[in-house]
Design an enzyme around this catalytic site. Structure first.
Site, PDB file in Angstrom:
ATOM      1  N   ILE A 161     106.592  30.626  35.280  1.00 27.28           N
ATOM      2  CA  ILE A 161     106.570  30.882  36.718  1.00 27.28           C
ATOM      3  C   ILE A 161     105.122  31.027  37.145  1.00 27.28           C
ATOM      4  O   ILE A 161     104.383  31.855  36.595  1.00 27.28           O
ATOM      5  CB  ILE A 161     107.338  32.179  37.087  1.00 27.28           C
ATOM      6  CG1 ILE A 161     108.735  32.189  36.464  1.00 27.28           C
ATOM      7  CG2 ILE A 161     107.401  32.342  38.610  1.00 27.28           C
ATOM      8  CD1 ILE A 161     109.680  31.121  36.925  1.00 27.28           C
ATOM      9  N   SER A 187     100.804  34.435  36.737  1.00 23.01           N
ATOM     10  CA  SER A 187     101.936  33.652  36.235  1.00 23.01           C
ATOM     11  C   SER A 187     102.623  34.457  35.148  1.00 23.01           C
ATOM     12  O   SER A 187     102.136  35.521  34.736  1.00 23.01           O
ATOM     13  CB  SER A 187     101.436  32.318  35.665  1.00 23.01           C
ATOM     14  OG  SER A 187     100.479  32.574  34.649  1.00 23.01           O
ATOM     15  N   LYS A 188     103.720  33.992  34.668  1.00 18.99           N
ATOM     16  CA  LYS A 188     104.407  34.625  33.539  1.00 18.99           C
ATOM     17  C   LYS A 188     105.406  33.615  32.996  1.00 18.99           C
ATOM     18  O   LYS A 188     105.862  32.738  33.728  1.00 18.99           O
ATOM     19  CB  LYS A 188     105.157  35.874  34.018  1.00 18.99           C
ATOM     20  CG  LYS A 188     105.525  36.840  32.923  1.00 18.99           C
ATOM     21  CD  LYS A 188     104.364  37.749  32.580  1.00 18.99           C
ATOM     22  CE  LYS A 188     104.769  38.798  31.573  1.00 18.99           C
ATOM     23  NZ  LYS A 188     103.728  39.828  31.457  1.00 18.99           N
ATOM     24  N   GLY A 189     105.731  33.743  31.722  1.00 23.34           N
ATOM     25  CA  GLY A 189     106.695  32.808  31.163  1.00 23.34           C
ATOM     26  C   GLY A 189     107.423  33.403  29.997  1.00 23.34           C
ATOM     27  O   GLY A 189     107.110  34.513  29.552  1.00 23.34           O
TER      28      GLY A 189
END
Ligand code: NAD
Length: 437
Positions: free
Chosen positions: A84, A129-131
């Site tokens: 994301i 962001s992050k994932g």
């Protein structure tokens, strides 16, 4: 000095707990709802207007991919991975990569937004962001985790990169996983150490990165204690969680003369009103894998820890650890958020009314992303800093960020959390407008 790796985990030390920020595990809101709540509260105080508010709250890109691999048994298994990307107005996006059975898109959206605000508070030139991948790495072999990681990189290599989006370790991922990401990404794009941070020091990682979040907490804590007129020396600390963040915080606070009176982990806790012998506690954790049953302290439940008699409470384990139910029991004067979103919005209100000074995650635990930024800078410049330099630069960044937030808090009579969001939204909003919408 940190606890020994958990041999049950193929990634060593990275444990799958029903962790962090998982939806409603302790609290009523998930990370997305909590981040959104705090963001909107500050945005309304700033009167940014509905359109800018929506623009800043909406992620830039949400990538969801199918990651199919062959398990050691020969069976084909399909996993779902996410990346994301929330905002890139201040620079390439930056955020961790989590391997956990409870990873889902909504939670990742909230965490990506938190990263945008956090990088802005410490003024590193990044977005957020992050994932993650919905999986249980403790039930997989090392080879399976490696195949999963490489396949995931195959799927997202066109949206990440040193100038686009730079992953880092998070729950259940570690420097080894970052090394695989670097290697796989480099097969597509040429030698690219700056595509990830949190790499092993032997493979373009930065000295000082491992302890950076705990060290950043200490630097902020020194400033806060000075402002309330308390020296670190002799101040009592209770720390929930004894992983990367909690254990380094305990060690550094102890070295600074603080008294660590209670600590806990997923198995249990230990307390000693005159101060735990922290080096002996580390030896105990090395031997047993937990702080529980430490001979130098009495048993202590997590609820007792959160209600401990102390000056500083550091929740450094789970999201949503403090809710409206247990916040009234907090006796600490200062609550330093080591974990991401450990205080849910209802608890935040209770603590504010009771005069507990909450130092928010987007300021307090930003030391990790700050040293990740230093790692990226070293990689781009093809040079290596010594640890003294890393720590000195970190101290400068954390002090400056605290000073900015505290000034807004004083001048606008806002809690530190709202002041931190005001600072972050101002910086991100300005960059967005200057670039042109
Ligand atoms: P970690 O996995 O190394 O440690 C987590 C610790 O929490 C472990 O000691 C575990 O036993 C404990 N724990 C789990 N469930 C618990 C429970 N129910 N009660 C008490 N303790 C419990 O993770 P970490 O890297 O230390 O991260 C902790 C938190 O800090 C997470 O919210 C993470 O997102 C956040 N954070 C980490 C960093 C970093 O650099 N590692 C940076 C910023 C924020």
């Amino acid at each position: 000095m940190v606890p020994q790796p958990d041999s049950a985990s193929p990634l060593g030390g990275a444990k799958v707990t029903r962790d962090p920020l998982s939806r409603g595990y302790f609290g009523l809101m998930n990370a997305a709802e909590a981040a959104n709540h705090y963001f909107r509260k500050a945005a309304r105080i700033m009167d940014v207007g509905e359109r800018i508010e929506t623009l800043l709250a909406t992620p830039l890109r949400e990538v969801k991919v199918q990651v199919s691999i062959e398990l050691d048994s020969g069976e084909i298994r399909t996993f779902i991975g996410y990346r994301i990307q929330h905002d890139n107005s201040r620079g390439p996006m930056k955020g961790g990569l989590r391997y956990h059975p409870l990873v889902d898109q909504e939670d990742m959206v909230g965490q990506a937004a938190l990263m945008t605000w956090k990088t802005a508070v410490v003024n590193v030139p990044y977005g957020g962001s992050k994932g993650g991948i919905t999986c249980d790495p403790t039930a997989m072999s090392l080879k399976e985790v490696e195949r999963l990681t490489r396949k995931f990189v195959d799927q997202i290599q066109d949206v990440i990169g040193p100038t686009r989006d730079i992953p880092a370790p998070d729950v259940n991922t570690n420097p080894q996983v970052m090394a695989w990401i670097m290697d796989q990404y480099s097969k597509y794009h040429g030698h690219s150490p700056a595509v990830v941070t949190g790499k092993p020091v032997d493979l373009y990682g930065s000295r000082g990165r491992e302890a950076a979040t705990g060290r950043g907490l200490l630097y902020v804590c020194r400033e806060v204690l000075r402002d309330v007129g308390l020296p670190v020396k002799g101040a009592r600390f209770a720390i929930q969680g004894f992983g990367n963040v909690g254990s380094h915080t305990a060690r550094l606070v102890h070295e600074d003369g603080g008294r660590v009176v209670a600590v806990s982990d997923v198995h249990g806790g230990t307390k000693n009103a005159s101060g735990l012998d922290v080096p002996a506690l580390f030896e105990h954790v090395k031997r047993t894998g937990t702080v529980k049953d430490f001979p130098g302290g009495a048993a202590c439940t997590n609820e007792e820890l959160l209600a401990a008699d102390c000056e500083v409470l550091v929740p450094a384990a789970l999201g949503g650890a403090l809710t409206a139910r247990n916040a009234p029991d907090v006796k600490a004067r200062i609550l330093l958020e080591g974990a991401n979103a450990p205080v849910d919005p209802e608890a935040d209100e209770v603590l504010e009314k009771r005069g507990v000074l909450v130092v928010p995650d987007i300021l307090a635990n930003a030391g990790g992303v700050t040293v990740s930024y230093f790692e990226w800078v070293q990689n781009l410049q093809h040079l290596t800093w010594d640890e003294e330099r890393v720590n000195a630069e970190l101290e400068k960044v954390m002090k400056e960020a605290y000073e900015r937030v505290a000034t807004i808090s004083r001048s606008r009579k806002l809690p530190l959390r709202t002041a931190a969001y005001v600072l972050a939204i101002g910086r991100v909003g300005k960059a967005t407008v200057l670039r042109g919408i």
